[in-house]
Enzyme design. Structure first.
Site, PDB file in Angstrom:
ATOM      1  N   CYS A 191       0.706  -1.142   0.046  1.00 57.48           N
ATOM      2  CA  CYS A 191      -0.161   0.078   0.113  1.00 57.48           C
ATOM      3  C   CYS A 191       0.823   1.301  -0.007  1.00 57.48           C
ATOM      4  O   CYS A 191       0.404   2.400  -0.291  1.00 57.48           O
ATOM      5  CB  CYS A 191      -1.043   0.126   1.159  1.00 57.48           C
ATOM      6  N   CYS A 232      -2.320  24.507 -13.611  1.00 55.27           N
ATOM      7  CA  CYS A 232      -1.128  24.066 -14.125  1.00 55.27           C
ATOM      8  C   CYS A 232      -1.374  22.664 -15.056  1.00 55.27           C
ATOM      9  O   CYS A 232      -2.233  21.643 -14.513  1.00 55.27           O
ATOM     10  CB  CYS A 232       0.006  23.883 -13.200  1.00 55.27           C
TER      11      CYS A 232
HETATM   12 ZN   LIG Z   1      -1.031  -2.999   2.879  1.00 52.12          ZN
END
Ligand SMILES: [Zn+2]
Ligand SMILES: [Zn+2]
Ligand SMILES: [Zn+2]
Ligand SMILES: [Zn+2]
Ligand SMILES: [Zn+2]
Ligand SMILES: [Zn+2]
Ligand SMILES: [Zn+2]
Length: 288
Positions: A191, A232
């Site tokens: 993650c 931008c």
């Molecule tokens: Zn994780």
């Protein structure tokens, strides 16, 4: 050939200019022509000789020199910095500025002379650096030693230490949990966030609220999350990686093809309006 005739070819003239400039650095020297297949050996030998001599400051009381960048020609010898490998020289102020700009752009500084690729070493430039710049330089060296696709930064925003993804994956800690060698905090390698305690990766991902009003994009180079704002069309990450606001691809001059497409559509639209306008002005008189 030295100084006696003006060479016809620009490349040879430049080469001789280089040789003359480098020779000025030594008390005695003899230029020798070497065969093409010997250059590698000779270059290595020369490099070793020069590098071993670079810590010696320029001769004291030597004549004033011209900076190759700002062209101030009244710089004292001691306030001059000479790049060992190519002997291009610059005033200390220009060198400091050049190093700072390079590091902020995310690259290890090289000789500031246009087109010159001579390396600068941290050791030789140490006296020009603030502690912060020194730390940045060390970080860049480490970064360049790890391939781009293998870089992993600590998800702790106050730490951001650089690690090798391969080494992290290979280390046998607890499942997907690893810890940072610098701040000792735990994080999840899949993650790329600080450790999600008792949640599984899947649970963690579904628990994260998808931001609605502000758009976040993850840097492909260092995984740092960047909040996109303003109009931008490109963003620069803290690691120096520059990418497209819309699709996340690495930024290239002129933008992505989808930007050019948008511009083309606008141009085509304007041309059509113009044609309709001309068409009308031709038809109008006949209607009257
Ligand atoms: Zn994780
Ligand atoms: Zn200068
Ligand atoms: Zn140079
Ligand atoms: Zn850390
Ligand atoms: Zn980045
Ligand atoms: Zn970095
Ligand atoms: Zn794009």
């Amino acid at each position: 050939v030295m100084g006696r005739s003006v060479p016809k070819h620009e490349k040879i003239a430049m080469l001789i200019d280089d040789v003359q400039r480098i020779r000025q650095q030594f008390t005695s020297s003899i230029p020798i022509l070497v065969a093409r297949n010997q250059t590698e050996f000779v270059y290595k030998l020369a490099k070793e000789t020069i590098v071993s001599n670079t810590s010696i400051p320029m001769r004291r009381g030597s004549q004033k020199k011209t900076c190759g960048n700002c062209f101030h020609d009244d710089v004292e010898g001691e306030k001059m910095f000479s790049v060992a490998l190519c002997s291009h020289h610059f005033c200390v102020d220009c060198m400091k500025q050049h190093i700072e700009v390079s590091l902020n752009e995310g690259v290890v500084p090289r000789c500031p002379h246009y087109g010159c690729t001579s390396n600068l070493t941290l050791k030789i430039c140490a006296h020009l650096l603030t502690p912060k710049l020194k730390e940045m330089w060390e970080h860049r060296i480490k970064e360049e030693s790890i391939p781009v696709c293998d870089r992993f930064h600590c998800p702790n925003p106050r730490c951001w230490a650089l690690m090798s993804k391969t080494e992290l994956v290979e280390s046998t800690e607890d499942g997907v949990r690893r810890h940072c060698f610098k701040c000792r905090k735990h994080f999840c390698i899949t993650c790329k966030v600080l450790w999600h305690s008792n949640l599984s990766c899947k649970e963690y991902k579904s628990s994260v609220q998808k931001p609605t009003t502000t758009v976040w994009r993850q840097c492909r180079s260092c995984q740092h999350m960047i909040k996109l704002s303003g109009k931008c069309i490109n963003v620069t990450c803290r690691c120096g990686y520059r990418f497209c606001y819309a699709c996340g691809a690495q930024w290239k001059l002129g933008g992505c093809s989808h930007h050019r497409q948008a511009v083309m559509e606008l141009v085509v639209g304007l041309v059509l309006i113009f044609l309709v306008f001309i068409g009308l002005s031709i038809i109008m008189p006949t209607v009257k």
